[in-house]
Enzyme design. Structure first.
Site, PDB file in Angstrom:
ATOM      1  N   SER A 149       0.846  -1.196   0.000  1.00 55.16           N
ATOM      2  CA  SER A 149       0.000   0.000   0.000  1.00 55.16           C
ATOM      3  C   SER A 149       0.881   1.245   0.000  1.00 55.16           C
ATOM      4  CB  SER A 149      -0.848  -0.013   1.277  1.00 55.16           C
ATOM      5  OG  SER A 149      -1.487   1.228   1.464  1.00 55.16           O
ATOM      6  N   TYR A 162      -1.680  -0.016  10.263  1.00 56.90           N
ATOM      7  CA  TYR A 162      -1.716  -0.662   8.944  1.00 56.90           C
ATOM      8  C   TYR A 162      -0.438  -0.332   8.161  1.00 56.90           C
ATOM      9  CZ  TYR A 162      -3.471  -1.311   4.095  1.00 56.90           C
ATOM     10  OH  TYR A 162      -3.642  -1.671   2.775  1.00 56.90           O
TER      11      TYR A 162
HETATM   12  N1  LIG Z   1      -8.764  -1.270  -1.253  1.00 56.97           N
HETATM   13  C1  LIG Z   1      -7.753  -0.411  -1.295  1.00 56.97           C
HETATM   14  O1  LIG Z   1      -7.934   0.792  -1.527  1.00 56.97           O
HETATM   15  C2  LIG Z   1      -6.345  -0.918  -1.069  1.00 56.97           C
HETATM   16  C3  LIG Z   1      -5.284  -0.004  -1.242  1.00 56.97           C
HETATM   17  C4  LIG Z   1      -3.983  -0.447  -1.031  1.00 56.97           C
HETATM   18  C5  LIG Z   1      -3.754  -1.768  -0.677  1.00 56.97           C
HETATM   19  N2  LIG Z   1      -4.803  -2.633  -0.516  1.00 56.97           N
HETATM   20  C6  LIG Z   1      -4.495  -4.015  -0.159  1.00 56.97           C
HETATM   21  O2  LIG Z   1      -5.122  -4.889  -1.082  1.00 56.97           O
HETATM   22  C7  LIG Z   1      -5.383  -6.157  -0.452  1.00 56.97           C
HETATM   23  C8  LIG Z   1      -6.830  -6.530  -0.676  1.00 56.97           C
HETATM   24  O3  LIG Z   1      -7.639  -5.573  -0.040  1.00 56.97           O
HETATM   25  P1  LIG Z   1      -9.172  -5.315  -0.439  1.00 56.97           P
HETATM   26  O4  LIG Z   1      -9.368  -3.857  -0.424  1.00 56.97           O
HETATM   27  O5  LIG Z   1      -9.529  -6.116  -1.627  1.00 56.97           O
HETATM   28  O6  LIG Z   1      -9.874  -5.899   0.889  1.00 56.97           O
HETATM   29  P2  LIG Z   1     -11.285  -6.619   1.132  1.00 56.97           P
HETATM   30  O7  LIG Z   1     -12.276  -6.249   0.088  1.00 56.97           O
HETATM   31  O8  LIG Z   1     -11.603  -6.367   2.550  1.00 56.97           O
HETATM   32  O9  LIG Z   1     -10.919  -8.174   0.922  1.00 56.97           O
HETATM   33  C9  LIG Z   1     -10.032  -8.815   1.789  1.00 56.97           C
HETATM   34  C10 LIG Z   1      -9.992 -10.294   1.459  1.00 56.97           C
HETATM   35  O10 LIG Z   1      -9.097 -10.945   2.362  1.00 56.97           O
HETATM   36  C11 LIG Z   1      -9.809 -11.948   3.105  1.00 56.97           C
HETATM   37  N3  LIG Z   1      -9.187 -12.001   4.433  1.00 56.97           N
HETATM   38  C12 LIG Z   1      -9.112 -11.011   5.347  1.00 56.97           C
HETATM   39  N4  LIG Z   1      -8.479 -11.448   6.448  1.00 56.97           N
HETATM   40  C13 LIG Z   1      -8.145 -12.731   6.218  1.00 56.97           C
HETATM   41  C14 LIG Z   1      -7.493 -13.731   6.983  1.00 56.97           C
HETATM   42  N5  LIG Z   1      -7.041 -13.472   8.215  1.00 56.97           N
HETATM   43  N6  LIG Z   1      -7.312 -14.964   6.443  1.00 56.97           N
HETATM   44  C15 LIG Z   1      -7.758 -15.237   5.195  1.00 56.97           C
HETATM   45  N7  LIG Z   1      -8.390 -14.329   4.419  1.00 56.97           N
HETATM   46  C16 LIG Z   1      -8.590 -13.101   4.937  1.00 56.97           C
HETATM   47  C17 LIG Z   1     -11.276 -11.507   3.070  1.00 56.97           C
HETATM   48  O11 LIG Z   1     -12.206 -12.556   3.244  1.00 56.97           O
HETATM   49  P3  LIG Z   1     -12.736 -12.988   4.730  1.00 56.97           P
HETATM   50  O12 LIG Z   1     -13.127 -11.731   5.424  1.00 56.97           O
HETATM   51  O13 LIG Z   1     -13.876 -13.938   4.463  1.00 56.97           O
HETATM   52  O14 LIG Z   1     -11.575 -13.673   5.363  1.00 56.97           O
HETATM   53  C18 LIG Z   1     -11.358 -10.979   1.634  1.00 56.97           C
HETATM   54  O15 LIG Z   1     -11.441 -12.058   0.726  1.00 56.97           O
HETATM   55  C19 LIG Z   1      -5.018  -5.975   1.019  1.00 56.97           C
HETATM   56  O16 LIG Z   1      -3.742  -6.507   1.264  1.00 56.97           O
HETATM   57  C20 LIG Z   1      -5.004  -4.465   1.190  1.00 56.97           C
HETATM   58  O17 LIG Z   1      -4.182  -4.066   2.251  1.00 56.97           O
HETATM   59  C21 LIG Z   1      -6.093  -2.235  -0.711  1.00 56.97           C
END
Ligand SMILES: NC(=O)c1ccc[n+]([C@@H]2O[C@H](COP(=O)([O-])OP(=O)(O)OC[C@H]3O[C@@H](n4cnc5c(N)ncnc54)[C@H](OP(=O)(O)O)[C@@H]3O)[C@@H](O)[C@H]2O)c1
Length: 243
Positions: A149, A162
């Site tokens: 990130s 984070y």
């Molecule tokens: N969205 C943004 O703007 C953004 C920006 C920069 C970086 N990121 C990074 O991108 C990645 C994906 O984020 P996202 O925004 O797509 O998040 P999201 O929509 O909240 O999805 C997170 C995914 O991870 C799973 N997960 C969470 N905790 C887990 C655990 N302990 N064990 C196994 N699975 C787990 C969730 O399913 P369950 O809850 O069912 O486990 C879900 O499938 C992350 O690493 C995040 O830090 C996101």
């Protein structure tokens, strides 16, 4: 006379295989679908089994969905067994992550238990899973893609828990790249995306102007397909410029 050359039958070709954590929604789900379209067999995880099943349904190729928490050593071992059963692993995407405490507290007030959990999910678990899968990744000349990130490198108030965890994941990736010369190691910032995690970071705010996760998938497919050098990437810099 049939002039076609006769190709001797070799061992059956195993399709490339990718393991994507956090594949039930958001970026992980979009990446899994993109990799499936590129011909990858998939091993997918997330904690909620129903959401994971729904995400896996309809994807082309062989998809093995294993519900569990990546902070659980037994679950990580089950993922590694699935990769061994597949016979090869070409790509590990450590995508599952947590925002930590929400609303985002200042470090002065950060609950230490939540801080520890952010490090468990965002740093310790991806490193531990990588350890288990490195033998298969070395054997295939594969790659590790760690999703990080901009909060790892920018000082945004409230993002200390984070951001510190993502910074640790970035440096672990950097060192892994120096140690594992047969494996590509990429750590990549996808940019702001319209996902549940992003909404959690901005509770009650309209985030509909953020791009959908599908929009950055071509950037990550490029990283993988062109086997770009190990290093830090931003999805925005890997995408073709649109006017
Ligand atoms: N969205 C943004 O703007 C953004 C920006 C920069 C970086 N990121 C990074 O991108 C990645 C994906 O984020 P996202 O925004 O797509 O998040 P999201 O929509 O909240 O999805 C997170 C995914 O991870 C799973 N997960 C969470 N905790 C887990 C655990 N302990 N064990 C196994 N699975 C787990 C969730 O399913 P369950 O809850 O069912 O486990 C879900 O499938 C992350 O690493 C995040 O830090 C996101």
């Amino acid at each position: 006379m049939n002039k076609r050359s006769i190709v001797p039958e070799g061992p059956p070709r195993i399709p490339p295989t990718a393991l994507v954590t956090g594949a039930s929604r958001g970026l992980g789900r979009a990446l899994a679908a993109g990799l499936a379209r590129e011909g990858y067999d998939l091993i997918l995880d997330a904690r909620n089994a129903g959401d994971l099943r729904a995400a896996a349904a309809g994807l082309p190729g062989t998809v093995t969905a294993i519900a569990g928490d990546i902070t659980d050593a037994a679950h990580r071992a089950a993922l590694a067994r699935a990769a061994q059963a597949a016979g090869r692993l070409d790509l590990l995407v450590n995508n599952a992550g947590t925002l930590g405490a929400s609303p985002l507290p200042a470090l002065a007030d950060y609950p230490v238990g939540e801080l520890r959990n952010a490090f468990e999910v965002n740093v310790v678990a991806p490193i531990a899973l990588t350890q288990l899968l490195l033998p298969l990744l070395r054997a295939s000349g594969g790659a590790v893609l760690n999703i990080t990130s901009d909060a790892a490198v920018e000082a945004y108030a409230g993002w200390g828990g984070y951001g510190a965890a993502k910074a640790a994941l970035e440096q672990a990736s950097n060192v892994l790249a120096a140690e594992e010369l047969a494996v590509r190691v990429w750590w990549a910032d996808p940019g702001d995306l319209r996902t549940d995690m992003h909404q959690q970071a901005f509770p009650g705010q309209d985030i509909s102007d953020r791009p959908r996760p599908e929009t950055v998938v071509p950037a990550f497919i490029r990283l993988v397909a062109q086997r770009l050098p190990s290093g830090r990437y931003r999805a925005a810099h890997l995408l073709p410029v649109t006017s």
